[in-house]
Design a protein around this motif. Sequence first.
Motif, mmCIF file in Angstrom:
data_model
loop_
_atom_site.group_PDB
_atom_site.id
_atom_site.type_symbol
_atom_site.label_atom_id
_atom_site.label_comp_id
_atom_site.label_asym_id
_atom_site.label_seq_id
_atom_site.Cartn_x
_atom_site.Cartn_y
_atom_site.Cartn_z
ATOM 1 N N ARG A 65 40.270 59.444 131.022
ATOM 2 C CA ARG A 65 39.212 60.286 130.492
ATOM 3 C C ARG A 65 39.598 61.750 130.640
ATOM 4 O O ARG A 65 40.228 62.138 131.620
ATOM 5 C CB ARG A 65 37.906 60.023 131.239
ATOM 6 N N ILE A 66 39.185 62.557 129.656
ATOM 7 C CA ILE A 66 39.294 64.005 129.745
ATOM 8 C C ILE A 66 37.891 64.548 129.979
ATOM 9 O O ILE A 66 36.952 64.212 129.251
ATOM 10 C CB ILE A 66 39.896 64.608 128.473
ATOM 11 N N VAL A 67 37.751 65.395 131.001
ATOM 12 C CA VAL A 67 36.458 65.958 131.353
ATOM 13 C C VAL A 67 36.557 67.482 131.345
ATOM 14 O O VAL A 67 37.494 68.045 131.919
ATOM 15 C CB VAL A 67 35.978 65.481 132.732
ATOM 16 N N VAL A 68 35.612 68.145 130.697
ATOM 17 C CA VAL A 68 35.483 69.592 130.795
ATOM 18 C C VAL A 68 34.248 69.863 131.648
ATOM 19 O O VAL A 68 33.122 69.536 131.257
ATOM 20 C CB VAL A 68 35.344 70.255 129.420
ATOM 21 N N ALA A 69 34.464 70.438 132.827
ATOM 22 C CA ALA A 69 33.377 70.770 133.749
ATOM 23 C C ALA A 69 33.565 72.214 134.181
ATOM 24 O O ALA A 69 33.989 72.501 135.303
ATOM 25 C CB ALA A 69 33.377 69.830 134.943
ATOM 26 N N ALA A 70 33.280 73.136 133.281
ATOM 27 C CA ALA A 70 33.506 74.565 133.520
ATOM 28 C C ALA A 70 32.178 75.260 133.798
ATOM 29 O O ALA A 70 31.112 74.638 133.830
ATOM 30 C CB ALA A 70 34.195 75.177 132.308
ATOM 31 N N GLY A 71 32.247 76.578 133.987
ATOM 32 C CA GLY A 71 31.048 77.351 134.244
ATOM 33 C C GLY A 71 30.169 77.470 133.015
ATOM 34 O O GLY A 71 30.631 77.310 131.876
ATOM 35 N N GLU A 72 28.896 77.767 133.235
ATOM 36 C CA GLU A 72 27.936 77.813 132.137
ATOM 37 C C GLU A 72 28.209 78.958 131.162
ATOM 38 O O GLU A 72 27.702 78.946 130.043
ATOM 39 C CB GLU A 72 26.511 77.942 132.698
ATOM 40 N N GLU A 73 29.012 79.933 131.562
ATOM 41 C CA GLU A 73 29.365 81.038 130.673
ATOM 42 C C GLU A 73 30.781 80.915 130.136
ATOM 43 O O GLU A 73 31.253 81.798 129.414
ATOM 44 C CB GLU A 73 29.222 82.375 131.415
ATOM 45 N N VAL A 129 34.580 64.020 127.636
ATOM 46 C CA VAL A 129 33.238 64.446 128.002
ATOM 47 C C VAL A 129 33.242 65.915 128.381
ATOM 48 O O VAL A 129 34.079 66.355 129.174
ATOM 49 C CB VAL A 129 32.683 63.622 129.182
ATOM 50 N N VAL A 130 32.311 66.672 127.817
ATOM 51 C CA VAL A 130 32.062 68.041 128.259
ATOM 52 C C VAL A 130 30.746 68.013 129.034
ATOM 53 O O VAL A 130 29.669 67.855 128.448
ATOM 54 C CB VAL A 130 31.957 69.010 127.072
ATOM 55 N N THR A 131 30.842 68.150 130.352
ATOM 56 C CA THR A 131 29.631 68.112 131.173
ATOM 57 C C THR A 131 29.014 69.492 131.340
ATOM 58 O O THR A 131 27.796 69.608 131.500
ATOM 59 C CB THR A 131 29.927 67.530 132.566
ATOM 60 N N SER A 132 29.846 70.550 131.283
ATOM 61 C CA SER A 132 29.320 71.906 131.404
ATOM 62 C C SER A 132 30.306 72.909 130.832
ATOM 63 O O SER A 132 31.514 72.798 131.027
ATOM 64 C CB SER A 132 29.012 72.244 132.869
ATOM 65 N N ALA A 133 29.772 73.886 130.111
ATOM 66 C CA ALA A 133 30.520 75.014 129.537
ATOM 67 C C ALA A 133 29.536 75.764 128.672
ATOM 68 O O ALA A 133 28.448 75.256 128.351
ATOM 69 C CB ALA A 133 31.713 74.550 128.708
ATOM 70 N N ASP A 134 29.896 76.983 128.297
ATOM 71 C CA ASP A 134 29.098 77.681 127.308
ATOM 72 C C ASP A 134 29.397 77.110 125.935
ATOM 73 O O ASP A 134 28.500 76.850 125.143
ATOM 74 C CB ASP A 134 29.405 79.178 127.339
ATOM 75 N N GLU A 135 30.679 76.897 125.668
ATOM 76 C CA GLU A 135 31.121 76.340 124.395
ATOM 77 C C GLU A 135 32.445 75.630 124.601
ATOM 78 O O GLU A 135 33.320 76.117 125.315
ATOM 79 C CB GLU A 135 31.283 77.446 123.351
#
Length: 533
Positions: free
Chosen positions: A136-144, A165-171
């Motif tokens: 799995r590839i997961v994007v779990a970055a900051g909200e901004e 899955v992108v669990t968190s990011a601005d974009e």
Amino acid sequence: MRLRSLVASLATGAVLTLSACSAATTTTAESSQISSTGAGTSASSSTTAATSSSATGTSSAGTAATAAVVTTVAADIAAATHFDGDDLTWDTASEVAVTLADDASTPAAGVTVDADTVTISAAGTYRLSGSLTDGRIVVAAGEEDVVRVILDGVSVSSSTGSAFVVTSADEAILYLADGSANSLDDAASYADTADDAPDAALYSMADLTIAGGGALTVQGRYADGIVSKDGLVLASGTVTVDAVDDGIRGKDYLALLDGSHTVTAGGDGVTSDNDEDADLGWLLVSGGSLTVAAGDDGIKAVDQLGVTGGTVTVTGSTEGLEAMTIAVSGGTVDVTSTDDGVNAAGGTATGGEQAGAQLVEISGGSVTITAEGDGLDSNGSAVVSGGTVVVNGPAGSGNGALDVNGELTVSGGTLAAAGSAGMVVTPAVASPQSSVQVSFGSAVPAGSVVSLSDSAGTVVATFVPTKSTQSLVFSSADIVASQTYTVSTGATADVSAGLGSGTLDGATTVGTVVAGEYTAGGGPGRGGQRPGR
């Protein structure tokens, strides 16, 4: 910005360049040129050649780079969505390379590896290559954080859940490297089945953009194919989705700007389903191509659905296009459905034949509908002011080629609606452009040539239905109110289906009609419009 305002802007013909990278640019790995023709007609792609040098050596930045020409009024798209031209430009020197491999993926700055789960936790641009047979590839970055992931020959499958899955990011920006082939396959059953858990092969909790000159194949074995719980912009690329349930879903909005998209879905094909915010739940096609085969609705929006350019083809569906408001101002739409073809529904239920606020508005482009239920259906009103509308409606008398609770106003364009005789809806007598209503004594077989000619014997309309037809409603600029027209069958035509040109050679006269004089279709139902309405 609401979609209707955006559609109006797209119809103005304004030309605006949002971002363009010239061949001299050396800091953009794969440059994408965003331009506008206003109406949204898809333009051809171009190729930019550039090279860039970094500490690791010289790389060919654009030898095969395909610039994605997004045909829309860029300023309005940027205002209405999260997308702008900066999303598709970046400094190649800042790319973080990640190679995927079973039990051997490479960690890097901002990237951690836990078994075969690769997690990106910081803003930046990441170029991924390789494969994971069960990962799995997961994007779990900051909200901004804006996270750009370049897929450059990536194949990821998962046996427990989503593949990406992108669990968190601005974009999150998923960029398909030019010429690359990529695939994402999820599991047939998920380990986490909570209500708020991911349920798609590609699933994002943040705004999501898919772009690039490569290809992406998505297999949704559990439920959906591609889902954004915020906004979704399909800017370019060749995307193929096969899903058990919905194919592509953008909750807040879904904008298709360019590229080629093919969707096969057991549920809805392409949808925007935010029913909590009056400004959201809209869907726009302004360029590119979209082909959908769906077990339920083909293309659906809770609020507004607009087509300003490109090609939209629904090869199979229960209902083809459905939204509270459906507006077509350009492009080509071809819909096949087992129920209603184009259906303005939703909102507050009105009940019976009472007209609601629903609206179908066609001001340009080409719309072809083949429906077993109602062809063009509005629980409110309908307006045709331009373009070409062809309806091959139902054979059964319980539905009609046109079904409008309120008024059907025709002020321009061409309308040909053929179907059963039991539920005939005609344009309002006060419509600026007149129409004729033809009722055949016996059904006209599919493939027959139906002609209308004026008192001088000039053919003003040639129509070839694709289904057996008992009635025809026709309007164009050539139809003059109160004038008598001769109806013939068996003439010649330069088309095998739809509207075309022809002569009266071999024709048999079946009767005459007077423009603007209509008779009631009879029978119960929302569209049983009375004459003179």
